[in-house]
Write an enzyme that holds these catalytic residues in place. Structure first.
Site, PDB file in Angstrom:
ATOM      1  N   ARG A  61     -67.071  52.353 -13.880  1.00  0.00           N
ATOM      2  CA  ARG A  61     -68.165  53.199 -14.961  1.00  0.00           C
ATOM      3  C   ARG A  61     -67.596  54.630 -14.694  1.00  0.00           C
ATOM      4  O   ARG A  61     -67.967  55.272 -15.647  1.00  0.00           O
ATOM      5  CB  ARG A  61     -69.184  52.772 -14.689  1.00  0.00           C
ATOM      6  CG  ARG A  61     -69.569  51.235 -15.222  1.00  0.00           C
ATOM      7  CD  ARG A  61     -70.932  50.867 -14.955  1.00  0.00           C
ATOM      8  NE  ARG A  61     -71.463  50.932 -13.585  1.00  0.00           N
ATOM      9  CZ  ARG A  61     -71.482  49.709 -12.584  1.00  0.00           C
ATOM     10  NH1 ARG A  61     -71.387  48.714 -13.056  1.00  0.00           N
ATOM     11  NH2 ARG A  61     -72.006  50.118 -11.490  1.00  0.00           N
ATOM     12  N   GLU A  98     -74.134  49.479  -0.791  1.00  0.00           N
ATOM     13  CA  GLU A  98     -75.520  48.975  -0.266  1.00  0.00           C
ATOM     14  C   GLU A  98     -75.222  47.424   0.133  1.00  0.00           C
ATOM     15  O   GLU A  98     -76.037  47.189   1.084  1.00  0.00           O
ATOM     16  CB  GLU A  98     -76.282  48.917  -1.575  1.00  0.00           C
ATOM     17  CG  GLU A  98     -76.588  50.348  -2.320  1.00  0.00           C
ATOM     18  CD  GLU A  98     -75.597  50.632  -3.174  1.00  0.00           C
ATOM     19  OE1 GLU A  98     -75.901  50.684  -4.587  1.00  0.00           O
ATOM     20  OE2 GLU A  98     -74.542  50.731  -2.868  1.00  0.00           O
TER      21      GLU A  98
END
Length: 178
Positions: A61, A98
């Protein structure tokens, strides 16, 4: 800044990609031409006076955002890719996410020491991807001149994490999620 309501186009997906994670889907911003033009212009406008010569975007992205921001700034675009995707000699950086680890690579000749680089990505959470991208920029001898994002997960304190290593580098995001 355009005043566009970017947050209204971000879709929250609970428990994706794993339980407890709320995924922020920014693809509606890219599919809406008005939103897409506004976000590219707003990020570029923020960095317009910073003498940016190259924009580096992380796969995938970051490509969708970085290339049009580079065009808007009159700068070149450099991809930071997943391993094995670039055909020539590369630098590589491993980083934590994460929920795991990953690696980015960039051609060793993609940047020059006189380049002033804007690192862009769609979202910044723990700052792992952005730090890895910035390390690639530094290894090339170029200067990290800014960090630009659509979405900042402020509750994870990415601004503080980037400021530890890059205290004088401009950090800009269009939407902050508390």
């Amino acid at each position: 800044m355009s005043g566009y309501d970017y947050e209204s186009k971000v879709v929250s997906i609970p428990d994706y990609p794993e339980p407890g994670v709320i995924f922020k889907d920014i693809t509606p911003l890219f599919s809406d031409p008005e939103a897409f033009q506004a976000l590219v212009r707003d990020i570029a406008d923020h960095f317009r006076g910073a003498d940016i010569t190259k924009v580096v975007g992380a796969e995938a992205r970051g490509f969708m955002l970085g290339a049009p921001v580079a065009l808007e700034l009159g700068a070149g675009f450099v991809p930071a890719r997943k391993p094995g995707k670039l055909p020539r000699e590369t630098f590589s950086e491993t980083y934590s996410l994460e929920y795991g680890t990953d690696k980015l690579e960039m051609h060793v000749d993609a940047l020059a020491p006189d380049d002033r680089v804007l690192v862009v990505d769609d979202l910044v959470a723990t700052s792992g991807t952005s730090l890895a991208t910035a390390r690639l920029v530094e290894r090339s001898g170029a200067t990290v001149a800014g960090f630009g994002f659509i979405l900042e997960l402020a509750f994870l304190k990415p601004r503080e994490a980037l400021a530890e290593k890059y205290p004088s580098v401009d950090f800009y995001s269009l939407v902050q999620v508390a």
